[in-house]
Design an enzyme around this catalytic site. Sequence first.
Site, PDB file in Angstrom:
ATOM      1  N   ILE A 116     153.591  46.966 -92.553  1.00 16.28           N
ATOM      2  CA  ILE A 116     154.990  47.214 -92.892  1.00 16.28           C
ATOM      3  C   ILE A 116     155.437  46.247 -93.987  1.00 16.28           C
ATOM      4  CG2 ILE A 116     157.356  47.265 -92.012  1.00 16.28           C
ATOM      5  CD1 ILE A 116     156.119  47.927 -89.222  1.00 16.28           C
ATOM      6  N   ILE A 196     163.900  43.215 -89.120  1.00 17.59           N
ATOM      7  CA  ILE A 196     163.464  44.536 -88.659  1.00 17.59           C
ATOM      8  C   ILE A 196     162.296  44.398 -87.695  1.00 17.59           C
ATOM      9  CG2 ILE A 196     164.275  45.883 -90.638  1.00 17.59           C
ATOM     10  CD1 ILE A 196     161.354  45.808 -91.697  1.00 17.59           C
ATOM     11  N   SER A 197     162.158  43.182 -87.091  1.00 17.88           N
ATOM     12  CA  SER A 197     161.017  42.966 -86.200  1.00 17.88           C
ATOM     13  C   SER A 197     161.445  43.117 -84.739  1.00 17.88           C
ATOM     14  CB  SER A 197     160.373  41.613 -86.487  1.00 17.88           C
ATOM     15  OG  SER A 197     161.315  40.570 -86.329  1.00 17.88           O
ATOM     16  N   ARG A 198     161.873  42.033 -84.123  1.00 21.57           N
ATOM     17  CA  ARG A 198     162.410  42.077 -82.764  1.00 21.57           C
ATOM     18  C   ARG A 198     163.534  41.052 -82.691  1.00 21.57           C
ATOM     19  NH1 ARG A 198     160.444  46.206 -82.414  1.00 21.57           N
ATOM     20  NH2 ARG A 198     158.971  47.079 -80.907  1.00 21.57           N
ATOM     21  N   ASP A 222     168.386  45.189 -87.662  1.00 20.18           N
ATOM     22  CA  ASP A 222     168.134  46.467 -87.005  1.00 20.18           C
ATOM     23  C   ASP A 222     167.785  46.224 -85.541  1.00 20.18           C
ATOM     24  OD1 ASP A 222     165.702  49.091 -86.958  1.00 20.18           O
ATOM     25  OD2 ASP A 222     167.884  49.304 -86.962  1.00 20.18           O
ATOM     26  N   GLU A 227     169.435  45.025 -76.716  1.00 20.20           N
ATOM     27  CA  GLU A 227     169.960  46.154 -77.480  1.00 20.20           C
ATOM     28  C   GLU A 227     170.567  47.140 -76.480  1.00 20.20           C
ATOM     29  OE1 GLU A 227     166.624  47.699 -79.727  1.00 20.20           O
ATOM     30  OE2 GLU A 227     166.467  45.851 -80.897  1.00 20.20           O
ATOM     31  N   HIS A 246     168.585  49.875 -83.916  1.00 17.00           N
ATOM     32  CA  HIS A 246     167.114  49.974 -83.865  1.00 17.00           C
ATOM     33  C   HIS A 246     166.669  51.327 -84.400  1.00 17.00           C
ATOM     34  CE1 HIS A 246     163.331  48.365 -81.620  1.00 17.00           C
ATOM     35  NE2 HIS A 246     163.004  49.031 -82.698  1.00 17.00           N
ATOM     36  N   GLY A 248     164.750  51.821 -86.988  1.00 16.28           N
ATOM     37  CA  GLY A 248     163.567  51.636 -87.830  1.00 16.28           C
ATOM     38  C   GLY A 248     162.683  52.852 -87.964  1.00 16.28           C
TER      39      GLY A 248
END
Lengths: 282, 271
Positions: A116, A196-198, A222, A227, A246, A248
Amino acid sequence: VGKKVQAIYVWWHKPVIDQELLQSLPNLKVIANSGVGMDHLDLKLIASFGVKMANAPRAVSSCTADTGMALLLASARRVVEVHNIAVSPNMEYCEADTLGVKVAGAALGIIGMGNIGYKIALRAKAFEMNILYHNRTRRKAQEEQAVGATYCEKIDSLLQQADFVMVVVSLTPQTRKLIGKRELELMKPTATLINISRGAVVDQEALAVALQTGGIRAAALDVTYPEPLPRDHPLLKLKNVIITPHLGIRTDKATYMITEEAVENILAALNGLPLPNEVLPS
Amino acid sequence: MWYHKPVINEELLQSLPNLKVVASSGVGIDHLDLKLLSSYGVKAANTPYIVSTDTADLGMALMLASSRRIVEGHEMAVSPDTEYFPADWLGAEVSGATLGIVGMGTIGYKVAERAKAFEMKILYHNRNQRNKEEESAVGAVYCKKIDDLLQQSDFVLLAVNLTPQTRKLIGKRELELMKPTAILINISRGLVVDQDALVEALQNKVIKAAALDVTYPEPLPRDHPLLKLKNVIITPHIGSATKKTRWVMMEEMAESIQAGLAGLPVPREVL
């Protein structure tokens, strides 16, 4: 019913795979995940029951890279803020409230240069950005040259130089709270953080403070932890934060491809063949 | 001259007998009556190239924001009523999709360069076809007829300047030629699009969504239907709105003015 189940397709972290579930499914052979991240699964536990695991790395990379770029651009040009200004019943606004940051010529620091991360570099290069990256291992010279990326062995060096910091690592014990107070203080006050990972890779409380005090300019997330965030969380109230749900890999195309990949892996496992995307406990 | 103000008309020009030069911010000159200015011996200058990159960036930002529903997603993520994110909430993929660029000038070409990195298939419609090297550098395919572009594109991006020929270039007919899953992005001028036809097309799902940096007028009246549609992103004409670019624009305008006052050739003069 339990005896009939041979495969599980985990969709958005459900069902929860725990000891109880695994014990009730004696003929389970494979668990396929709808995405690439495996941090929600206890890999050792699952392996101990002789169950194979697979993720879906190919399907997610372009889509997630697009998300990273979408957030970088949305934050740099303040798209959410200015849209709200453009549609607000109140027509008064200050031009300074609409001024954004120029992306061309800016430095993008990519933390985590896997599939990514590399696709992000390819995209960012077309925007005339200068690319720095930090990764467990250095990429080959050809790969670096193709995107004009400079390796930063120390994350500090990347954080100090980058105008945009993009976090694209997988969540592991080593990357938990990778970006904390210390890292945020190393960043430029004009810098933007994109995650955009965790959620757990970033120390959210430290981030809220940095954003409130001008430690960094803005953030686009994101992913958060949890969440969604509790409705009274400070991050929800800050003008210089974009939060997305989230999304993505939330496109028709990616959903289709992820499911295709999962089915491929499930069929391979049920037929006793090698899995295309097997994930082993490290 | 900043954002088309002050309005340059006969009355103003008559009241300013010593006016030598008008420096206009940005590249668009549709708001200037060049014949009128010339008849008063007044030179006009714009700031054409400096705005191209930021405007192309904004075009890409709007395409990504619209396809992935960034504004809607943010609203959901921060809304007091949100308890969970629904599993069936999806956007449209940009990578590998088809982008149709209407107007392949400096800005349009920069959009193509960026879109190529997203492995997009690029079609373009322009008064003139670009040369082979330029086309193959971005993998762009020329569509002599705009209809061909409209029928095949997942994203239609408008990057033309406003002229009598491009006024209402995108109307009811053009919108109906577009795919029902298509998204329209306008970074040119509001008048290039028939806004009433656009509202209707969006309400009736003739196209999927729109993202507009420009409208007519700017800003829109507060009761305009475009402001209420969930599938519309509107930005307040910020194509060139970055600190660095605005700085250069100011420098360029000042330079043009100084040259005009000194009777020297005016940089970036518009004829």
